[in-house]
Motif scaffolding. Structure first.
Motif, short mmCIF file in Angstrom:
data_model
loop_
_atom_site.label_atom_id
_atom_site.label_comp_id
_atom_site.label_asym_id
_atom_site.label_seq_id
_atom_site.Cartn_x
_atom_site.Cartn_y
_atom_site.Cartn_z
N TYR A 298 5.64 -27.95 -3.46
CA TYR A 298 6.17 -27.98 -4.82
C TYR A 298 7.62 -28.45 -4.85
O TYR A 298 8.08 -29.07 -5.81
N ILE A 299 8.42 -28.17 -3.77
CA ILE A 299 9.83 -28.58 -3.72
C ILE A 299 9.94 -30.10 -3.72
O ILE A 299 10.76 -30.68 -4.44
N TYR A 300 9.08 -30.76 -2.96
CA TYR A 300 9.17 -32.22 -2.86
C TYR A 300 8.69 -32.92 -4.14
O TYR A 300 8.87 -34.13 -4.29
N LYS A 309 18.19 -26.56 -7.97
CA LYS A 309 19.23 -25.57 -7.69
C LYS A 309 18.62 -24.24 -7.31
O LYS A 309 19.05 -23.58 -6.35
N ILE A 310 17.60 -23.82 -8.05
CA ILE A 310 16.93 -22.54 -7.76
C ILE A 310 16.29 -22.59 -6.37
O ILE A 310 16.40 -21.64 -5.58
N ALA A 311 15.65 -23.71 -6.06
CA ALA A 311 15.02 -23.84 -4.74
C ALA A 311 16.06 -23.78 -3.63
O ALA A 311 15.85 -23.13 -2.60
N ALA A 312 17.21 -24.44 -3.84
CA ALA A 312 18.27 -24.41 -2.83
C ALA A 312 18.80 -23.00 -2.64
O ALA A 312 19.05 -22.55 -1.51
N LEU A 332 15.84 -28.34 2.65
CA LEU A 332 17.23 -28.37 2.19
C LEU A 332 17.84 -29.76 2.36
O LEU A 332 18.63 -30.21 1.52
N ASP A 333 17.49 -30.44 3.44
CA ASP A 333 17.94 -31.83 3.62
C ASP A 333 17.45 -32.70 2.46
O ASP A 333 18.18 -33.55 1.94
N TYR A 334 16.20 -32.48 2.07
CA TYR A 334 15.63 -33.25 0.96
C TYR A 334 16.40 -32.97 -0.33
O TYR A 334 16.72 -33.89 -1.09
#
Length: 467
Positions: A298-300, A309-312, A332-334
Motif C-alpha cells: 500500500y505504501i508504494y 507523512k503518516i507512513a514515514a 523509507l528510501d521510496y
C-alpha cells in the motif's frame, strides 16, 4: 590614481576617497573573518589600511619601509578579536596603529588595551580614522602617541580600552613623520606581563569555547587574555574555533574542521547520551506484519502527501533490531524520493538513521556538547544539527537542542535565536517547564550563513554555520 582624485582636504583633517576596486579588495581581505561582526571590523581595517598605504606612497615616496607588520593570516586572527592594524616604520624601528571607527564623534577615540599594554603589540603612534562606507570616504583626524595615551587617556575596565580626548590628538599628519625622523617622541614603556605555561593557556581556551569573538577578549582578565592573544599559535587556534562550521564540508564527508571544534557524529554522541527518544508512538495501522515480513504494497501505491507523512512516521519508530529492518529501509528510501514535503522527508531520514546510520538517505547528523557552567547550575546541552540535501543549490537543516542532566529536561528560562548572516532573528524558541528538547526545521541556499544563539539567564553561547 592621481593625487587630486584620491585626496581631498577639509578643515584640518585629511580625507581620502576610495574606489569600488579598493572596497572589493578590502572585502576579499576580510571575508575570512567570522560574519558575526568580526568580518565587518576586518573590512573597516582593510579599507583604511589600503588607502593609507596608497596615500603614503604618493605623498611620501621616500619614506623608509612603511609596511604591514603581520602577514594575512595573522591579520585575520587579530581583526577577529581586536580593532586595529599595525604598521612598521623606518625598518621596523617604530609601530603605527591604525584605528578605524564608523562613529562621526571626533571628541575622543578608543584604543584597545592590547595595543597599549602588551609589549609585543605596543604602539608608538596611534592614528584614528572615521570610515564612511556609504559615501566612500575616510577621514584621518590626526595622531597621538603612546606616551599621551598612558598619561591622559581614561581607562574602561569593562571594555579593556583607553579613551583619549581630541585635545591630545595632533591634527597635522606630516608631523608624525617628522617626529619619527628626528626621534622627537619618547619610546613607549610597556611593563612585562606574567608568563603563563602552555597548560595554563590551554585551560583558558576551554573557558572561551562558544564565545562570540567580538566579546571574547573581555571574558578573561587582561593578563590571561594577553597571554593567549600574544601567542601566535593560541591566537590562531582560537581564531579557527570562532569560524562558522561548513555544512557543505559535511556533505563531502569532510569533518576535520567540525572535529576540531568539538563536533561528533550523532551515533558517537548517542553512545553517551540517550538523545533521540522523543519520537511519537504510532500504531502500525496500514503496515501489516505477515509471515515475518511487512506488507508494504500500500505504501508504494500512495500518491497523497499526507498519507506519505503518516507512513514515514509509523515506519520511523521501528526498532533497529527489527526483523523487518531491510524492508522498512527500502520503504523509507521510496518515501524520500517520492515526497516533496520537508517534514515527511525528515521523518523518513530519521527513521533510516535509526535503522542504518550510515545509509546515504539518513541525512548527516552531528552533535556537540555545550557547557554553560556554574552560572546556570552546571547545565549541559547537546546541540544537534541534521543536514539533508533539498535541491542542487539548497539544503534542509534540522536543529535540535537537548538537556543533559538527571531529568533530561531543559531549564525553563532557556531561549534560542536562529539568525541569518545579518543577525536578523528569523526564529525564536523558548523552553517551557519539563521540555526535553527544542527543535526547528528550515532550509537555506548553499553559501548562506546562519547563527544559533542560546541564552540561559545571563549566560550566552553561539555557534555559526555556512550552508
Amino acid at each position: 590614481m592621481s593625487l587630486d582624485l584620491f585626496t581631498a582636504f577639509h578643515s584640518e583633517h585629511l580625507w581620502l576617497k576610495f574606489t569600488p576596486e579598493d572596497l572589493a579588495k578590502a572585502t576579499a581581505m576580510s571575508k575570512e573573518c567570522s560574519p558575526n561582526g568580526s568580518q565587518y571590523q576586518g573590512l573597516l581595517n582593510a579599507i583604511s589600511s589600503i588607502c593609507l598605504l596608497q596615500w603614503l606612497n604618493i605623498t611620501y615616496p621616500n619614506i623608509n619601509n612603511f609596511q604591514w607588520e603581520f602577514d594575512h593570516f595573522n591579520l585575520l586572527s587579530i581583526w577577529e578579536f581586536v580593532n586595529g592594524t599595525s604598521f612598521m616604520i623606518n625598518n621596523n624601528s617604530s609601530r603605527l596603529i591604525l584605528l578605524p571607527q564608523e562613529s562621526q564623534d571626533l571628541t575622543e577615540f578608543n584604543i584597545p588595551q592590547e595595543w597599549v599594554d602588551i609589549p609585543r603589540f605596543c604602539g608608538d603612534y596611534f592614528l584614528p580614522v572615521h570610515v564612511d562606507l556609504d559615501n566612500n570616504w575616510l577621514r584621518f583626524w590626526g595622531f597621538s602617541s603612546h606616551e599621551k595615551i598612558k598619561k591622559y587617556a581614561s581607562y574602561n575596565d569593562n571594555f579593556a580600552e583607553y579613551s583619549l580626548s581630541e585635545y591630545f590628538v595632533e591634527r597635522d599628519l606630516s608631523l608624525l613623520f617628522i617626529f619619527e625622523k628626528y626621534a622627537l617622541s619618547s619610546q613607549p614603556k610597556c611593563e612585562p606581563l606574567p608568563i603563563l605555561s602552555s597548560q595554563e593557556k590551554s585551560n583558558l581556551l576551554l573557558q572561551l569555547n562558544q564565545t562570540n569573538s567580538l566579546t571574547i577578549r573581555i571574558r578573561l582578565n587582561f593578563v590571561q587574555w594577553a597571554a593567549i592573544f600574544s601567542d601566535d599559535i593560541y591566537r590562531q587556534f582560537l581564531y579557527q574555533q570562532c569560524q562558522p562550521i561548513s555544512l557543505g564540508a559535511w556533505l563531502n564527508h569532510n569533518f576535520k574542521e567540525a572535529y576540531a571544534q568539538g563536533w561528533q557524529h550523532l551515533r558517537d554522541l548517542v553512545d553517551n547520551f540517550d538523545l533521540i527518544t522523543d519520537s511519537p508512538s504510532f500504531p502500525p495501522n496500514g503496515i501489516v506484519m505477515r509471515s515475518g515480513e511487512i506488507n508494504l504494497q500500500y505504501i508504494y501505491q500512495i500518491q497523497d502527501e499526507q498519507q506519505l507523512k503518516i507512513a514515514a512516521q509509523r515506519l520511523s519508530v521501528l526498532p533497529p533490531d527489527s526483523i523487518h529492518k531491510h524492508q522498512a529501509i527500502q520503504a523509507l528510501d521510496y518515501i524520500m524520493t517520492k515526497s516533496h514535503d520537508d517534514d515527511t522527508r525528515w521523518n523518513a531520514a530519521e527513521g533510516i538513521w535509526r535503522l542504518e546510520p550510515n545509509n546515504p538517505n539518513a541525512g548527516l547528523w552531528c552533535g556537540k556538547r555545550l557547557n554553560f557552567g556554574v552560572d546556570v547550575g552546571g547545565f549541559s546541552f547537546a546541540l544537534v544539527i541534521g543536514l539533508l540535501p533539498k535541491s542542487e543549490n539548497e539544503n534542509s537543516i534540522f536543529f535540535r537542542l537537548y538537556g543533559i542532566n538527571d531529568s533530561h529536561t531543559l531549564p525553563h528560562n532557556l531561549k534560542v535565536n536562529i539568525m541569518d548572516e545579518n543577525t536578523y532573528i528569523f526564529k525564536q524558541l523558548e523552553a517551557r517547564n519539563d521540555d526535553r528538547l527544542l527543535q526547528y526545521k528550515f532550509w537555506g541556499k548553499k553559501g548562506e550563513y546562519f547563527w544559533i544563539q542560546i541564552s540561559c539567564g545571563s549566560s550566552q553561547l553561539s555557534e555559526g554555520f555556512i550552508i
